[in-house]
Enzyme design. Structure first.
Site, PDB file in Angstrom:
ATOM      1  N   CYS A 110       0.851  -1.184   0.000  1.00 25.90           N
ATOM      2  CA  CYS A 110       0.000   0.000   0.000  1.00 25.90           C
ATOM      3  C   CYS A 110       0.887   1.235   0.000  1.00 25.90           C
ATOM      4  CB  CYS A 110      -0.891  -0.027   1.245  1.00 25.90           C
ATOM      5  SG  CYS A 110      -2.009   1.374   1.386  1.00 25.90           S
ATOM      6  N   HIS A 153      -9.161  -3.640  -2.481  1.00 22.24           N
ATOM      7  CA  HIS A 153      -8.185  -2.938  -1.644  1.00 22.24           C
ATOM      8  C   HIS A 153      -8.556  -1.453  -1.550  1.00 22.24           C
ATOM      9  CE1 HIS A 153      -3.838  -2.238  -0.338  1.00 22.24           C
ATOM     10  NE2 HIS A 153      -4.265  -1.014  -0.607  1.00 22.24           N
ATOM     11  N   GLU A 154      -8.860  -0.837  -2.697  1.00 18.80           N
ATOM     12  CA  GLU A 154      -9.170   0.600  -2.705  1.00 18.80           C
ATOM     13  C   GLU A 154     -10.510   0.894  -2.030  1.00 18.80           C
ATOM     14  OE1 GLU A 154      -6.718   2.400  -3.201  1.00 18.80           O
ATOM     15  OE2 GLU A 154      -5.501   0.900  -4.234  1.00 18.80           O
TER      16      GLU A 154
END
EC number: 3.5.1.88
Length: 184
Positions: A110, A153-154
């Protein structure tokens, strides 16, 4: 132009808050923020620009990562066959998902997390996402493989969730049941 200096790091409160929906139509400022986000992701993948501006390569960015608590994401990622998924979306939402899971064998990283956090991150193998593009088009897309992982993830960032929250604390490399291993 967004640079790494604009990206908040792990521990910043914006990363743990639930982002607010963007009222549509978006303001010009919101459109510019989202346009800057997708530009950053694309620039970070360009070796010359990444070196010039000291950008860490990334495949996605969520507004909370630049301390904007709004439901906006930018994704620029290819699937295993090289098909590009490039989206800048307002109010993205996962509307359905598979029972089957998937995970990246290399784990996830990330832009807001400077150190590597080892472990498998279980995700849904297939998802369907709805959202609104910069041009105001409402889209409904089906994703699988690596792009599905990036979107999850986003979208997690919009809900105050970090990728490492999904890693099994007792056994980080425990293979998720009923899961497809994805090489990257």
């Amino acid at each position: 132009m967004i640079t790494m200096e604009n990206i908040v790091r792990d521990g910043h409160p914006a990363l743990r808050e639930t982002a607010e929906p963007v009222e549509l139509p978006p303001t010009d400022a919101e459109k510019q923020q989202l346009a800057d986000m997708i530009e950053f992701v694309k620039n970070s993948q360009n070796p010359e620009l990444a070196e010039k501006y000291k950008l860490r390569p990334g495949v996605g960015l969520a507004a909370p990562q630049i301390n904007i608590k709004k439901r906006m994401i930018a994704v620029h990622a290819e699937d295993a066959s090289g098909k590009l998924y490039s989206y800048a979306l307002f109010n993205p939402k996962i509307v359905s998902h598979s029972v089957e899971k998937s995970y990246l064998t290399s784990g996830e990283g990330c832009l807001s997390v400077d150190e590597a956090i080892p472990g498998y991150v279980p995700r849904y193998a297939r998802i369907r996402v709805k959202g609104t593009t910069l041009e105001g088009e409402n889209i409904d897309i089906r994703l699988k493989g690596f792009p599905a992982i990036v979107f999850q993830h986003e979208i997690d960032h919009l809900n105050g969730v970090m990728f490492y929250d999904h890693i099994d604390k007792e056994n980080p490399f425990k293979e998720p049941e009923n899961a497809i291993a994805i090489e990257r």
